[in-house]
Design a protein around this motif. Structure first.
Motif, short mmCIF file in Angstrom:
data_model
loop_
_atom_site.label_atom_id
_atom_site.label_comp_id
_atom_site.label_asym_id
_atom_site.label_seq_id
_atom_site.Cartn_x
_atom_site.Cartn_y
_atom_site.Cartn_z
N GLY A 208 0.74 -1.17 -0.07
CA GLY A 208 0.02 -0.18 0.00
C GLY A 208 0.95 1.32 0.03
N SER A 209 1.45 1.61 1.02
CA SER A 209 2.27 3.03 1.34
C SER A 209 2.79 2.75 2.63
N PRO A 210 4.05 3.59 2.83
CA PRO A 210 4.93 3.48 4.25
C PRO A 210 3.74 3.98 5.18
N ASP A 211 2.82 4.82 5.21
CA ASP A 211 1.67 5.16 6.04
C ASP A 211 1.06 3.99 6.39
N ILE A 212 0.54 3.23 5.54
CA ILE A 212 -0.35 1.89 5.73
C ILE A 212 0.57 0.97 6.52
N MET A 213 1.81 0.93 6.23
CA MET A 213 2.74 -0.11 6.92
C MET A 213 2.97 0.24 8.30
N ARG A 214 3.27 1.64 8.53
CA ARG A 214 3.21 2.35 9.86
C ARG A 214 2.19 1.94 10.71
#
Length: 277
Positions: free
Chosen positions: A174-180
């Motif tokens: 998804g994105s770095p924000d989703i992973m965080r």
């Protein structure tokens, strides 16, 4: 939008719930439009539910209980069975077992285990697979996956051992924000008193031993004290119930657990990864 093809594909739980709703509505002399107004849905949505063209949401079933269920809790009881209709056929038997588990021991090597996924992570994972799925199907699978989290709130809750390969934590979806967000949620869940989270380091094999190289596995102990093994890969699920056949997998899991980082080390590691996103 409801799919007319779903009428033939709807499972027994969905068809039975639809039939009960239709019978109760007719007994009360109500039209689909009248029921829809009571529960906050359109007449076409009620029609789609009654024909099996579109399985009802959890919210619709609970509203039907209040509107036409006469306080019997019929539709509330149906929810957990209809939820299973949204899952692929190969996983339904296991998911019923998961909800009955008193102990769940998981080793996942590729992605975050479904029970602990956030909505955004689950959506990125499901929508990014192949072959591509329709938006409606993605929504159904995401809703069904998130519903599994009810297991974490049971009283008493099951004991859950979750071992994640470091690769699953580092694989960005998804994105770095989703992973965080996903890693932070994993920290919250990993600190639950009934959950033990461990991480299998990527470099484990450099030490000459790595019991997890054969891939993911799940061990389940049910309320009836059955011990079962489940494995899933490439859209196929394997469930083993014979105690003698389950024993070698139990031994392998014990070895994987011994080779992984300790729970405290694992939480610190996930926290560090979350900070890097």
């Amino acid at each position: 939008m409801a799919n007319s093809g779903n009428k033939e594909l709807a499972s027994t739980a969905t068809q039975l719930s639809a039939e009960i709703a239709r019978v109760l509505r007719n007994r009360k002399g109500l039209t689909q439009e009248q029921v829809g107004k009571q529960i906050g849905y359109t007449a076409s949505a009620v029609s789609a539910m009654e024909t099996g063209a579109q399985p009802a949401s959890d919210e619709m079933y609970l509203a039907l209980d209040a509107a036409i269920g006469d306080g019997l809790g019929i539709f509330k009881s149906a929810v957990k069975y209809v939820r299973l209709d949204k899952f692929p056929k190969y996983s339904k038997d296991f998911l019923l077992l998961e909800q009955r588990a008193i102990t769940l021991s998981v080793y996942e090597a590729t992605v975050i285990y479904g029970l602990f996924q956030t909505e955004a992570y689950a959506r990125a994972l499901i929508s990014g697979g192949y072959p591509p799925l329709s938006e409606q199907r993605v929504n159904e699978l995401v809703e069904a996956r998130l519903a599994r989290r009810a297991l974490l709130e049971q009283d008493p809750p099951p004991l859950i051992e979750l071992i994640l390969d470091e690769a699953a934590l580092r694989r960005r979806l998804g994105s770095p924000d989703i992973m965080r967000e996903q890693l932070l949620q994993l920290l919250v869940d990993g600190r639950r008193r009934n959950v033990t989270l461990q991480v299998m380091p990527l470099d484990r094999g450099l030490r000459g031993e790595h019991a997890g190289v054969r891939g993911p596995m799940i061990l389940v102990q049910t309320k009836d004290h059955e011990h079962l093994f489940y494995m899933e890969a490439q859209g196929l699920g394997t469930l083993i119930e014979d105690p003698a056949a389950v024993t070698p997998y139990s031994h392998r899991y014990a070895k994987i657990r011994a080779e992984a980082l300790s729970p405290d080390e694992s939480l610190a590691f996930v926290e560090q990864l979350a900070g890097e996103q």
